[in-house]
Enzyme design. Structure first.
Site, PDB file in Angstrom:
ATOM      1  N   GLU A 191       0.001  29.059-108.421  1.00  9.11           N
ATOM      2  CA  GLU A 191      -1.113  28.153-108.749  1.00  9.11           C
ATOM      3  C   GLU A 191      -1.220  27.038-107.700  1.00  9.11           C
ATOM      4  O   GLU A 191      -2.319  26.567-107.393  1.00  9.11           O
ATOM      5  CB  GLU A 191      -0.932  27.545-110.152  1.00  9.11           C
ATOM      6  CG  GLU A 191      -0.724  28.563-111.280  1.00  9.11           C
ATOM      7  CD  GLU A 191      -2.021  29.209-111.800  1.00  9.11           C
ATOM      8  OE1 GLU A 191      -3.118  28.896-111.290  1.00  9.11           O
ATOM      9  OE2 GLU A 191      -1.912  30.044-112.723  1.00  9.11           O
ATOM     10  N   LYS A 232      -6.913  19.480-108.558  1.00  8.03           N
ATOM     11  CA  LYS A 232      -7.425  19.838-109.884  1.00  8.03           C
ATOM     12  C   LYS A 232      -8.174  18.658-110.503  1.00  8.03           C
ATOM     13  O   LYS A 232      -9.242  18.833-111.093  1.00  8.03           O
ATOM     14  CB  LYS A 232      -6.292  20.297-110.819  1.00  8.03           C
ATOM     15  CG  LYS A 232      -6.840  20.657-112.212  1.00  8.03           C
ATOM     16  CD  LYS A 232      -5.956  21.516-113.060  1.00  8.03           C
ATOM     17  CE  LYS A 232      -6.679  21.871-114.369  1.00  8.03           C
ATOM     18  NZ  LYS A 232      -5.873  22.670-115.288  1.00  8.03           N
ATOM     19  N   ARG A 246     -15.799  23.878-112.387  1.00 12.25           N
ATOM     20  CA  ARG A 246     -14.415  24.042-112.857  1.00 12.25           C
ATOM     21  C   ARG A 246     -13.988  25.511-112.829  1.00 12.25           C
ATOM     22  O   ARG A 246     -12.803  25.820-112.746  1.00 12.25           O
ATOM     23  CB  ARG A 246     -14.262  23.430-114.257  1.00 12.25           C
ATOM     24  CG  ARG A 246     -12.820  23.378-114.722  1.00 12.25           C
ATOM     25  CD  ARG A 246     -12.598  22.470-115.934  1.00 12.25           C
ATOM     26  NE  ARG A 246     -11.198  22.540-116.362  1.00 12.25           N
ATOM     27  CZ  ARG A 246     -10.615  21.702-117.185  1.00 12.25           C
ATOM     28  NH1 ARG A 246     -11.292  20.687-117.689  1.00 12.25           N
ATOM     29  NH2 ARG A 246      -9.355  21.842-117.518  1.00 12.25           N
ATOM     30  N   HIS A 253      -8.008  34.903-111.090  1.00 11.12           N
ATOM     31  CA  HIS A 253      -7.681  35.044-112.511  1.00 11.12           C
ATOM     32  C   HIS A 253      -8.416  36.186-113.198  1.00 11.12           C
ATOM     33  O   HIS A 253      -7.948  36.687-114.210  1.00 11.12           O
ATOM     34  CB  HIS A 253      -7.928  33.729-113.255  1.00 11.12           C
ATOM     35  CG  HIS A 253      -6.819  32.736-113.076  1.00 11.12           C
ATOM     36  ND1 HIS A 253      -6.490  32.213-111.840  1.00 11.12           N
ATOM     37  CD2 HIS A 253      -5.946  32.187-113.952  1.00 11.12           C
ATOM     38  CE1 HIS A 253      -5.472  31.376-111.976  1.00 11.12           C
ATOM     39  NE2 HIS A 253      -5.111  31.343-113.252  1.00 11.12           N
ATOM     40  N   HIS A 257      -5.984  38.377-115.025  1.00  9.58           N
ATOM     41  CA  HIS A 257      -6.012  38.572-116.488  1.00  9.58           C
ATOM     42  C   HIS A 257      -6.068  40.056-116.844  1.00  9.58           C
ATOM     43  O   HIS A 257      -5.445  40.497-117.813  1.00  9.58           O
ATOM     44  CB  HIS A 257      -7.208  37.848-117.109  1.00  9.58           C
ATOM     45  CG  HIS A 257      -7.045  36.361-117.164  1.00  9.58           C
ATOM     46  ND1 HIS A 257      -8.114  35.490-117.130  1.00  9.58           N
ATOM     47  CD2 HIS A 257      -5.942  35.592-117.240  1.00  9.58           C
ATOM     48  CE1 HIS A 257      -7.667  34.239-117.173  1.00  9.58           C
ATOM     49  NE2 HIS A 257      -6.351  34.272-117.251  1.00  9.58           N
ATOM     50  N   HIS A 272       2.285  35.330-115.798  1.00  6.69           N
ATOM     51  CA  HIS A 272       0.928  34.935-115.418  1.00  6.69           C
ATOM     52  C   HIS A 272       0.790  34.648-113.918  1.00  6.69           C
ATOM     53  O   HIS A 272      -0.111  35.169-113.257  1.00  6.69           O
ATOM     54  CB  HIS A 272       0.520  33.722-116.262  1.00  6.69           C
ATOM     55  CG  HIS A 272      -0.796  33.134-115.868  1.00  6.69           C
ATOM     56  ND1 HIS A 272      -1.993  33.745-116.161  1.00  6.69           N
ATOM     57  CD2 HIS A 272      -1.104  32.011-115.178  1.00  6.69           C
ATOM     58  CE1 HIS A 272      -2.987  33.010-115.676  1.00  6.69           C
ATOM     59  NE2 HIS A 272      -2.469  31.944-115.078  1.00  6.69           N
TER      60      HIS A 272
HETATM   61  N1  LIG Z   1      -4.256  24.064-120.655  1.00  8.29           N
HETATM   62  C1  LIG Z   1      -4.462  24.567-119.458  1.00  8.29           C
HETATM   63  O1  LIG Z   1      -5.329  24.114-118.695  1.00  8.29           O
HETATM   64  C2  LIG Z   1      -3.599  25.706-119.004  1.00  8.29           C
HETATM   65  C3  LIG Z   1      -3.634  26.101-117.666  1.00  8.29           C
HETATM   66  C4  LIG Z   1      -2.768  27.116-117.251  1.00  8.29           C
HETATM   67  C5  LIG Z   1      -1.916  27.712-118.169  1.00  8.29           C
HETATM   68  N2  LIG Z   1      -1.919  27.299-119.464  1.00  8.29           N
HETATM   69  C6  LIG Z   1      -0.989  27.898-120.450  1.00  8.29           C
HETATM   70  O2  LIG Z   1       0.333  27.588-120.047  1.00  8.29           O
HETATM   71  C7  LIG Z   1       1.215  28.557-120.607  1.00  8.29           C
HETATM   72  C8  LIG Z   1       2.227  28.973-119.563  1.00  8.29           C
HETATM   73  O3  LIG Z   1       2.966  27.837-119.190  1.00  8.29           O
HETATM   74  P1  LIG Z   1       4.410  27.986-118.534  1.00  8.29           P
HETATM   75  O4  LIG Z   1       4.358  28.955-117.426  1.00  8.29           O
HETATM   76  O5  LIG Z   1       4.926  26.639-118.299  1.00  8.29           O
HETATM   77  O6  LIG Z   1       5.211  28.748-119.687  1.00  8.29           O
HETATM   78  P2  LIG Z   1       6.279  28.235-120.766  1.00  8.29           P
HETATM   79  O7  LIG Z   1       5.851  26.986-121.410  1.00  8.29           O
HETATM   80  O8  LIG Z   1       6.549  29.404-121.628  1.00  8.29           O
HETATM   81  O9  LIG Z   1       7.557  27.925-119.860  1.00  8.29           O
HETATM   82  C9  LIG Z   1       8.173  28.967-119.153  1.00  8.29           C
HETATM   83  C10 LIG Z   1       9.660  29.084-119.521  1.00  8.29           C
HETATM   84  O10 LIG Z   1      10.392  28.074-118.827  1.00  8.29           O
HETATM   85  C11 LIG Z   1      11.163  27.311-119.753  1.00  8.29           C
HETATM   86  N3  LIG Z   1      11.239  25.973-119.178  1.00  8.29           N
HETATM   87  C12 LIG Z   1      10.247  25.056-119.052  1.00  8.29           C
HETATM   88  N4  LIG Z   1      10.675  24.002-118.356  1.00  8.29           N
HETATM   89  C13 LIG Z   1      11.975  24.247-118.026  1.00  8.29           C
HETATM   90  C14 LIG Z   1      12.947  23.542-117.282  1.00  8.29           C
HETATM   91  N5  LIG Z   1      12.666  22.378-116.692  1.00  8.29           N
HETATM   92  N6  LIG Z   1      14.181  24.087-117.148  1.00  8.29           N
HETATM   93  C15 LIG Z   1      14.449  25.304-117.698  1.00  8.29           C
HETATM   94  N7  LIG Z   1      13.567  26.029-118.389  1.00  8.29           N
HETATM   95  C16 LIG Z   1      12.333  25.508-118.550  1.00  8.29           C
HETATM   96  C17 LIG Z   1      10.454  27.437-121.062  1.00  8.29           C
HETATM   97  O11 LIG Z   1      11.319  27.225-122.141  1.00  8.29           O
HETATM   98  C18 LIG Z   1       9.951  28.886-120.997  1.00  8.29           C
HETATM   99  O12 LIG Z   1      10.977  29.761-121.371  1.00  8.29           O
HETATM  100  C19 LIG Z   1       0.335  29.710-121.083  1.00  8.29           C
HETATM  101  O13 LIG Z   1       0.301  29.697-122.483  1.00  8.29           O
HETATM  102  C20 LIG Z   1      -1.029  29.388-120.506  1.00  8.29           C
HETATM  103  O14 LIG Z   1      -2.084  29.849-121.316  1.00  8.29           O
HETATM  104  C21 LIG Z   1      -2.737  26.312-119.889  1.00  8.29           C
HETATM  105 ZN   LIG Z   2      -3.429  30.348-114.030  1.00  7.73          ZN
END
Ligand SMILES: NC(=O)c1ccc[n+]([C@@H]2O[C@H](COP(=O)([O-])OP(=O)(O)OC[C@H]3O[C@@H](n4cnc5c(N)ncnc54)[C@H](O)[C@@H]3O)[C@@H](O)[C@H]2O)c1
Ligand SMILES: [Zn+2]
Length: 374
Positions: A191, A232, A246, A253, A257, A272
């Site tokens: 990203e 962003k 946006r 993606h 997706h 992802h």
């Molecule tokens: N709201 C938005 O604009 C937006 C944008 C992109 C993605 N998302 C969402 O974000 C989610 C994915 O986020 P993600 O990739 O952070 O996944 P996640 O929250 O599942 O975290 C990934 C893994 O890393 C672990 N983790 C997190 N921080 C850690 C750390 N500092 N040390 C050790 N382990 C750690 C978590 O417990 C998890 O197992 C999806 O649900 C996606 O839809 C939202």
């Molecule tokens: Zn993404």
């Protein structure tokens, strides 16, 4: 350099909903002071997951109580499954049991899962409580904690229920990324690269030179997170509710997706950011096929993502052979199709992505077929 305790600040300019993103090491330990200074008298509900809680929850609680912020915490299971109505209800019940008011704060400590879930709860309890994001994954620091999208998944698909709810403050502790599994770091890095590819060719070139330093930590990592958030934030400030521009943030993606869906959203096979890495290479190659961009740019993007340890082709994913028509059907589900034409994020070159509203579905299918012969 000895100014390492200094945080970078990126402002998200949204009028009355504006907020700062602080980026630097040690921000979890300083969270109490930063929150108390901006939200005096607030009480807090920390929402986190079990992985993150094990390392960071006590440090955050200690920091909050040291500044007199009364704190309760809820820990959910790690993983995408927690973005559900059931877990949302648990979080909401916890907030109400703690008798928090609208002026109190939900503090999301974790990755994007926790941020989206806790952010949604903050958006709807008492018609909207204050929200502080403390993102601990790279993806959450550069993407999900910025811009106000919150939500949960439904059996019909991901992120189908949610609200726009901007945080009051984002604290991105870059040292917390030291404990992130390297696969998750790489996924977030996809990203980061995306922001360079959308509109910041200078940033992409900087990443080509500084990738290793970004992975190692320190100043380069702070700069990569800050530049990503800045890019962003600028897009979000111009188009908060995704009426147009946006959508550029979706570069890679649409293909990504479709790949995630074809892999059954099985994170063990494809996370992802990996799907986005493959998707961004596909978007550049597809743009080259349409004579919009040079194939050299696609090759340059692919080389960089590969060096970062990311997959760049479908064939890089073990035991994964989706056929073109399967991918096409997921793409059609993802998109509004009008008269056989699709909206896609395409590019004229590195840092020159644009929204193309009239991409013939037949061209997409030919591209998928040529690139993924069975
Ligand atoms: N709201 C938005 O604009 C937006 C944008 C992109 C993605 N998302 C969402 O974000 C989610 C994915 O986020 P993600 O990739 O952070 O996944 P996640 O929250 O599942 O975290 C990934 C893994 O890393 C672990 N983790 C997190 N921080 C850690 C750390 N500092 N040390 C050790 N382990 C750690 C978590 O417990 C998890 O197992 C999806 O649900 C996606 O839809 C939202
Ligand atoms: Zn993404």
């Amino acid at each position: 350099m000895k100014k390492c305790m200094q945080a970078e600040i990126v402002e998200v300019g949204l009028g009355v909903r504006s907020y700062p993103i602080l980026i630097g090491p040690g921000l979890i330990a300083r969270a109490g002071a930063e929150i108390a200074a901006r939200l005096p008298g607030v009480r807090a509900m920390v929402v986190t997951d079990a992985n993150v809680a094990a390392t960071y929850l006590e440090a955050l609680r200690a920091s909050l109580s040291a500044t007199g912020i009364q704190t309760t915490a809820i820990t959910v299971d790690p993983g995408e499954k927690s973005k559900s109505f059931e877990t949302l209800q648990r979080v909401i019940d916890g907030i109400l049991e703690a008798r928090l008011e609208r002026g109190d704060a939900v503090v999301a400590l974790g990755g994007g899962v926790v941020g989206d879930l806790a952010g949604f709860a903050a958006g709807i309890v008492r018609r909207g409580m204050r929200l502080v994001q403390v993102p601990t994954s790279l993806l959450a620091q550069v993407d999900s904690s910025v811009g106000g999208k919150t939500g949960i998944n439904m059996p019909h698909g991901k992120n189908l229920v949610g609200v726009f709810h901007q945080p009051k403050l984002v604290l991105a502790d870059t040292a917390a990324l030291d404990t992130l599994p390297v696969r998750e770091f790489r996924a977030g890095y996809a990203e980061v690269v995306k922001y360079g590819l959308i509109g910041r060719p200078d940033f992409f070139a900087w990443l080509e030179k500084n990738r290793k330093a970004v992975f190692a930590g320190g100043e380069a990592r702070i700069r990569a997170v800050a530049e990503s958030c800045r890019t962003k934030a600028e897009v979000v400030a111009r188009d908060e509710f995704e009426a147009g521009e946006r959508a550029l943030l979706n570069l890679g993606h649409t293909f990504g997706h479709a790949l995630e869906a074809a892999a059954g959203y099985d994170a063990a096979r494809l996370v992802h950011g990996e799907a986005v890495a493959i998707g961004m290479v596909m978007a550049h190659r597809f743009s080259a096929r349409l004579n919009l961009a040079s194939p050299d740019d696609a090759a340059r993007v692919e080389a960089h993502l590969k060096e970062a340890g990311l997959p760049t082709r479908i064939a890089d994913v073990a035991d994964f052979h989706p056929d073109a028509s399967t991918l096409m059907s997921y793409i059609m589900q993802d998109k509004k199709v009008s008269r056989g034409a699709l909206t896609f994020i395409l590019t004229r070159g590195i840092g020159q992505a644009f929204i193309a509203r009239d991409v013939p579905a037949s061209e997409v299918l030919s591209f998928l077929t040529e690139n993924n012969p069975q």
